[in-house]
Design an enzyme around this catalytic site. Structure first.
Site, PDB file in Angstrom:
ATOM      1  N   CYS A   1      32.173 -69.305  21.569  1.00 31.58           N
ATOM      2  CA  CYS A   1      30.736 -69.614  21.502  1.00 31.58           C
ATOM      3  C   CYS A   1      30.434 -70.583  20.356  1.00 31.58           C
ATOM      4  CB  CYS A   1      29.975 -68.302  21.321  1.00 31.58           C
ATOM      5  SG  CYS A   1      28.227 -68.479  20.931  1.00 31.58           S
TER       6      CYS A   1
ATOM      7  N   CYS B   1      27.749 -69.390  17.921  1.00 32.76           N
ATOM      8  CA  CYS B   1      28.306 -68.300  17.104  1.00 32.76           C
ATOM      9  C   CYS B   1      29.116 -68.872  15.942  1.00 32.76           C
ATOM     10  CB  CYS B   1      29.209 -67.397  17.938  1.00 32.76           C
ATOM     11  SG  CYS B   1      28.368 -66.533  19.285  1.00 32.76           S
TER      12      CYS B   1
END
Length: 145
Positions: A69, A72
């Site tokens: 991600c 993230c």
């Protein structure tokens, strides 16, 4: 004298009992001897998630993330910076949703990054999406009063 607080070690995840008056003394873990309250982020998994958030007298903020991600990854240093700012007041932890699918399902994680703030073992707030440390700190402050 007040009752001691239960503080989870971010390194070995053991529970430590620390008198509230001694929190400013920068206590170390009784098991691994590493600092308890210097703003380190714990890594939790399916087996340790419930114990980490449920056995801490400090509020706990958990970042649900995944290695693939992009947002993230971008938020990781911001999360660590906020953890240092809130050291001794809020415990910070990260849970990899790819490795801890049971906990991810239990908490209904639908998008990442998702942040869940726990107090007394109960979810008190949730927010999805990456954010800078200042915005993260403002959100924590607004939720904890």
């Amino acid at each position: 004298m007040s009752d001691p607080l239960q503080i989870k070690c971010p390194h070995c995840l053991r529970t430590n009992r620390v008198p509230a008056a001694r929190l400013a003394d920068k206590p170390n873990c009784g098991a691994c001897k590493k600092p308890l309250l210097n703003g380190d982020v714990a890594n939790v998994d399916d087996a340790s998630m419930a114990k980490y958030v449920g056995q801490s007298d400090l509020p706990v903020l958990v970042d649900f993330w995944a290695s693939w991600c992009g947002p993230c990854k971008a938020m990781a240093p911001e999360f660590e910076q906020a953890a240092r700012q809130w050291a001794g007041k809020v415990a910070f932890a990260k849970l990899n949703t790819e490795q801890a699918q049971q906990a991810s399902a239990q908490y209904g994680i639908r998008s990442i990054p998702t942040l869940i703030l726990f107090k007394g073992g109960r979810e008190v707030a949730r927010k999805s999406g990456a954010m800078p440390a200042a915005q993260l700190s403002a959100w924590i402050n607004s939720e904890l009063g």
